[in-house]
Every structure is written in structure tokens, then in C-alpha cells.
Design a protein around this motif. Sequence first.
Motif, PDB file in Angstrom:
ATOM      1  N   ILE A 119       0.832  -1.199   0.000  1.00 49.56           N
ATOM      2  CA  ILE A 119       0.000   0.000   0.000  1.00 49.56           C
ATOM      3  C   ILE A 119       0.869   1.252   0.000  1.00 49.56           C
ATOM      4  CG2 ILE A 119      -1.707   1.316   1.305  1.00 49.56           C
ATOM      5  CD1 ILE A 119      -2.812  -1.203  -0.029  1.00 49.56           C
ATOM      6  N   ALA A 120       1.925   1.234   0.807  1.00 48.22           N
ATOM      7  CA  ALA A 120       2.832   2.384   0.881  1.00 48.22           C
ATOM      8  C   ALA A 120       3.519   2.625  -0.454  1.00 48.22           C
ATOM      9  CB  ALA A 120       3.861   2.156   1.979  1.00 48.22           C
ATOM     10  N   ALA A 121       3.967   1.560  -1.103  1.00 46.01           N
ATOM     11  CA  ALA A 121       4.646   1.703  -2.393  1.00 46.01           C
ATOM     12  C   ALA A 121       3.701   2.263  -3.443  1.00 46.01           C
ATOM     13  CB  ALA A 121       5.196   0.355  -2.840  1.00 46.01           C
ATOM     14  N   ALA A 122       2.483   1.740  -3.486  1.00 42.60           N
ATOM     15  CA  ALA A 122       1.503   2.215  -4.467  1.00 42.60           C
ATOM     16  C   ALA A 122       1.145   3.676  -4.225  1.00 42.60           C
ATOM     17  CB  ALA A 122       0.252   1.344  -4.420  1.00 42.60           C
ATOM     18  N   ALA A 123       1.027   4.070  -2.962  1.00 47.36           N
ATOM     19  CA  ALA A 123       0.663   5.455  -2.649  1.00 47.36           C
ATOM     20  C   ALA A 123       1.774   6.417  -3.060  1.00 47.36           C
ATOM     21  CB  ALA A 123       0.377   5.585  -1.153  1.00 47.36           C
ATOM     22  N   ALA A 124       3.031   6.049  -2.798  1.00 43.25           N
ATOM     23  CA  ALA A 124       4.142   6.920  -3.170  1.00 43.25           C
ATOM     24  C   ALA A 124       4.232   7.080  -4.683  1.00 43.25           C
ATOM     25  CB  ALA A 124       5.446   6.365  -2.617  1.00 43.25           C
ATOM     26  N   LEU A 125       4.042   5.993  -5.416  1.00 42.75           N
ATOM     27  CA  LEU A 125       4.095   6.084  -6.872  1.00 42.75           C
ATOM     28  C   LEU A 125       2.887   6.815  -7.437  1.00 42.75           C
ATOM     29  CD1 LEU A 125       5.649   2.678  -7.968  1.00 42.75           C
ATOM     30  CD2 LEU A 125       6.725   4.921  -7.821  1.00 42.75           C
ATOM     31  N   SER A 126       1.779   6.782  -6.724  1.00 39.73           N
ATOM     32  CA  SER A 126       0.629   7.583  -7.124  1.00 39.73           C
ATOM     33  C   SER A 126       0.948   9.073  -6.996  1.00 39.73           C
ATOM     34  CB  SER A 126      -0.585   7.231  -6.263  1.00 39.73           C
ATOM     35  OG  SER A 126      -1.707   8.016  -6.615  1.00 39.73           O
ATOM     36  N   ASP A 127       1.665   9.442  -5.936  1.00 41.03           N
ATOM     37  CA  ASP A 127       2.099  10.828  -5.781  1.00 41.03           C
ATOM     38  C   ASP A 127       3.022  11.238  -6.929  1.00 41.03           C
ATOM     39  OD1 ASP A 127       0.676  11.080  -3.447  1.00 41.03           O
ATOM     40  OD2 ASP A 127       2.410  10.926  -2.111  1.00 41.03           O
ATOM     41  N   VAL A 128       3.923  10.340  -7.318  1.00 45.85           N
ATOM     42  CA  VAL A 128       4.819  10.620  -8.444  1.00 45.85           C
ATOM     43  C   VAL A 128       4.011  10.840  -9.719  1.00 45.85           C
ATOM     44  CG1 VAL A 128       6.573   9.604  -9.956  1.00 45.85           C
ATOM     45  CG2 VAL A 128       6.802   9.411  -7.474  1.00 45.85           C
ATOM     46  N   ARG A 129       3.033   9.975  -9.958  1.00 39.62           N
ATOM     47  CA  ARG A 129       2.204  10.105 -11.158  1.00 39.62           C
ATOM     48  C   ARG A 129       1.446  11.424 -11.162  1.00 39.62           C
ATOM     49  NH1 ARG A 129       0.256   6.833 -15.149  1.00 39.62           N
ATOM     50  NH2 ARG A 129       1.017   4.892 -14.252  1.00 39.62           N
ATOM     51  N   ALA A 130       0.995  11.859  -9.999  1.00 39.89           N
ATOM     52  CA  ALA A 130       0.262  13.122  -9.907  1.00 39.89           C
ATOM     53  C   ALA A 130       1.139  14.309 -10.312  1.00 39.89           C
ATOM     54  CB  ALA A 130      -0.269  13.319  -8.491  1.00 39.89           C
ATOM     55  N   LEU A 131       2.450  14.153 -10.181  1.00 38.60           N
ATOM     56  CA  LEU A 131       3.381  15.197 -10.588  1.00 38.60           C
ATOM     57  C   LEU A 131       3.877  15.011 -12.016  1.00 38.60           C
ATOM     58  CD1 LEU A 131       5.554  15.570  -7.353  1.00 38.60           C
ATOM     59  CD2 LEU A 131       3.596  16.941  -8.067  1.00 38.60           C
ATOM     60  N   GLY A 132       3.366  14.000 -12.705  1.00 40.03           N
ATOM     61  CA  GLY A 132       3.716  13.775 -14.093  1.00 40.03           C
ATOM     62  C   GLY A 132       4.803  12.746 -14.325  1.00 40.03           C
ATOM     63  N   GLY A 133       5.163  11.976 -13.292  1.00 42.95           N
ATOM     64  CA  GLY A 133       6.236  10.998 -13.421  1.00 42.95           C
ATOM     65  C   GLY A 133       5.760   9.570 -13.308  1.00 42.95           C
ATOM     66  N   THR A 134       6.612   8.640 -13.726  1.00 36.80           N
ATOM     67  CA  THR A 134       6.347   7.210 -13.599  1.00 36.80           C
ATOM     68  C   THR A 134       7.632   6.515 -13.177  1.00 36.80           C
ATOM     69  OG1 THR A 134       6.869   6.824 -15.933  1.00 36.80           O
ATOM     70  CG2 THR A 134       4.544   7.201 -15.367  1.00 36.80           C
ATOM     71  N   GLY A 135       7.514   5.239 -12.820  1.00 38.59           N
ATOM     72  CA  GLY A 135       8.687   4.473 -12.450  1.00 38.59           C
ATOM     73  C   GLY A 135       8.320   3.272 -11.619  1.00 38.59           C
ATOM     74  N   GLY A 136       9.279   2.794 -10.836  1.00 40.97           N
ATOM     75  CA  GLY A 136       9.047   1.607 -10.031  1.00 40.97           C
ATOM     76  C   GLY A 136       9.906   1.606  -8.789  1.00 40.97           C
ATOM     77  N   VAL A 137       9.541   0.728  -7.841  1.00 41.45           N
ATOM     78  CA  VAL A 137      10.289   0.571  -6.602  1.00 41.45           C
ATOM     79  C   VAL A 137      10.385  -0.904  -6.251  1.00 41.45           C
ATOM     80  CG1 VAL A 137       9.576   2.823  -5.698  1.00 41.45           C
ATOM     81  CG2 VAL A 137       8.234   0.780  -5.129  1.00 41.45           C
ATOM     82  N   ILE A 138      11.447  -1.253  -5.527  1.00 41.91           N
ATOM     83  CA  ILE A 138      11.533  -2.550  -4.881  1.00 41.91           C
ATOM     84  C   ILE A 138      11.631  -2.307  -3.386  1.00 41.91           C
ATOM     85  CG2 ILE A 138      12.470  -3.836  -6.829  1.00 41.91           C
ATOM     86  CD1 ILE A 138      15.276  -3.428  -5.638  1.00 41.91           C
ATOM     87  N   VAL A 139      11.015  -3.208  -2.606  1.00 36.70           N
ATOM     88  CA  VAL A 139      10.907  -3.012  -1.160  1.00 36.70           C
ATOM     89  C   VAL A 139      11.113  -4.348  -0.450  1.00 36.70           C
ATOM     90  CG1 VAL A 139       9.448  -2.178   0.724  1.00 36.70           C
ATOM     91  CG2 VAL A 139       9.185  -1.204  -1.576  1.00 36.70           C
ATOM     92  N   VAL A 140      11.849  -4.320   0.653  1.00 40.79           N
ATOM     93  CA  VAL A 140      11.910  -5.463   1.550  1.00 40.79           C
ATOM     94  C   VAL A 140      11.664  -4.948   2.969  1.00 40.79           C
ATOM     95  CG1 VAL A 140      14.401  -5.388   1.972  1.00 40.79           C
ATOM     96  CG2 VAL A 140      13.203  -7.560   2.131  1.00 40.79           C
ATOM     97  N   THR A 141      10.939  -5.736   3.771  1.00 43.07           N
ATOM     98  CA  THR A 141      10.546  -5.308   5.112  1.00 43.07           C
ATOM     99  C   THR A 141      11.286  -6.114   6.177  1.00 43.07           C
ATOM    100  OG1 THR A 141       8.749  -6.906   5.318  1.00 43.07           O
ATOM    101  CG2 THR A 141       8.244  -4.798   4.209  1.00 43.07           C
ATOM    102  N   PRO A 142      11.215  -5.677   7.438  1.00 41.96           N
ATOM    103  CA  PRO A 142      11.885  -6.417   8.513  1.00 41.96           C
ATOM    104  C   PRO A 142      11.413  -7.856   8.652  1.00 41.96           C
ATOM    105  CG  PRO A 142      11.338  -4.212   9.253  1.00 41.96           C
ATOM    106  CD  PRO A 142      10.669  -4.387   7.920  1.00 41.96           C
ATOM    107  N   SER A 143      10.186  -8.142   8.234  1.00 40.11           N
ATOM    108  CA  SER A 143       9.679  -9.511   8.307  1.00 40.11           C
ATOM    109  C   SER A 143      10.142 -10.371   7.140  1.00 40.11           C
ATOM    110  CB  SER A 143       8.147  -9.505   8.353  1.00 40.11           C
ATOM    111  OG  SER A 143       7.611  -9.050   7.118  1.00 40.11           O
ATOM    112  N   GLY A 144      10.792  -9.744   6.154  1.00 43.53           N
ATOM    113  CA  GLY A 144      11.268 -10.473   4.991  1.00 43.53           C
ATOM    114  C   GLY A 144      10.365 -10.378   3.782  1.00 43.53           C
TER     115      GLY A 144
END
Length: 309
Positions: A252-277
Amino acid sequence: MTQTWSLVLHGGAGTITPARIGGAAEAGASEALARARDAGAAVLAGGGSALDAVETTVRVLEDDPHFNAGRGAAFTLDGRIELDAAIMDGTTRAAGSVAGLTRIRNPITLARRVMSDSPHVLLSGDGAEAFAATLGVETVDPAWFAVTERRRQLDELVARGGNAFDVDMKYGTVGAVARDVHGHLAAATSTGGVTGKRWGRIGDSPLIGAGTFADDRACAVSCTGSGEQFIRVGVAHEIAARIRLAGDAAAIAAAAALSDVRALGGTGGVIVVTPSGEALWHFTTPGMYRARATSAGVRDVALYGESAT
């Protein structure tokens, strides 16, 4: 001590489709992603640190000409290659980054030495390379980085009167995030920037909190995309803050951040790993070079397809 470990890596996002990539390029990129994944996974499976794993993974990608980082990096408008990288330790939040390199074979290794052997976080240009010389970090002739396809891309851009921020493009960056068996996280990112960049332009990749971030309390993130918008959103830190402070799930956090990027006219991607693995990616482009390995036996490589997993 838990034996759980996870690794996710990327090789850039953008207009990555079977019609545009395909054939030998698809096979070569897939093989390189698998090779980098396996190198990093071997570190983690042997009880090594997340920092060692992400540096090892990114070094493999920097040395492979299929990706816009290290050998195979994009050309600036004046025909130079300028390299940026960053690494961060989620345990201490120590970080190191470099920008505007022209002779360092593996920028991610110099970024780590900035973190471990200097009082600073970010060094650039001639100063960064002078620092590297004091440490004996490996250098190469700038011609070593140049590959024919990247030069063709610059020539095409110039011929059509385009600019470095055409929307129909692949954002060239590589990165890795990891969780080791000790429960610690790390992130690393390396890039050649965008084809046709000018004036010493620096994107999000070497900026801690924008393109790279790691915090054992939340997650580790490496980004690829339209750097100016990623900087303005502070994507990597935004994802971590949403997880740690708002209690968002990583996806959810990753999608929300990239939604903010899109709102500014940008696109891209992220990779994420959490403390639980938990190990995931999210992107808003047609494709993203990506791979994943975990102690549970997951071994993925993907180029196209679904944006989230």
C-alpha cells in the motif's frame, strides 16, 4: 536468530515490452538478473550481511552492458558518461553516495567506502574520484563504460530533436534491497542517469530518501523512474514513513508513493523489503527488469507484466 532472508533487485523500469525488447536483449537481461540475484542470494544464504548482499548484487549489474549503470551507462548530451550510486545500512542509517563519476568501475563500491571511510554522505565528481584514489578503488578508462547501443540512443535522441525527459523511455537504474538472517536491512542503487542529460544533472538514485533508503524499523527501498518527480516526492523515505508511522502495508505504501509521483507527471518503479522479509515491487510503467530470491525458495526473474506482486 531467525534464518529468514530476502533479496529483491531491479534493472530499471519504463517502456519495457516484448515488442521493444525481445530476442537476444530479453535473454541477456534475464540471464544477468538471474546471475546478480544468485550472487546476492549466496551472500545471504551464507549468513552474510544485507549490506554485502546489495553491494554484491549491484556490482554484477554495473558490470553488465544490458543495464544503464556502470558499463552500459547512458551518454550525456556531450557524449560523456557520468555515474551515480548510493548505499544505506538500515541498522544504523549510515549511508554513502557518489555522483558524476567518470572512471570508477563500480560506483556502488565507492559509495560504500564513502559511508565507511569518510565523515560524509555524498561526494561528487573530481572530489569523489580523488577520494577513491586514496583508497585504491578500481578505476577504468571511461571508454570501458561505452556500449554501441547507448551511443545509438543518444544519436537518435539528438536526430529527432528530443530531450532527456521524453516520455517514451526506459529509466535506466539498477538496485537491490535485502533482509539478512540477523534481521537487518540494506538498500543500494546505481545509475548512468538519462540519455542526453546536461549540466551535471543528478537524479534521485544517489539522494538518500529519494531514490535509496533503508531503516530496520520500516523497510529498505531502491527506486527507478523519472528522477525529478521522485526527488520531489521523496519516494524512498515516503514509503518507509508510511510503513513506520501510518502503519501501511508495504504494498500500500509503495503504491501510494508512486501515485504521488504520477500526480506530478512521473512514472517508475520501486523494490521493497521489510523487517519480516516481505519482498515486493511496484511500478507504473509497462515493465520493469526485476528479480527476487528468498530463504523460502522463491526465485523470480521478470521483465514485463503485472505491476505489483
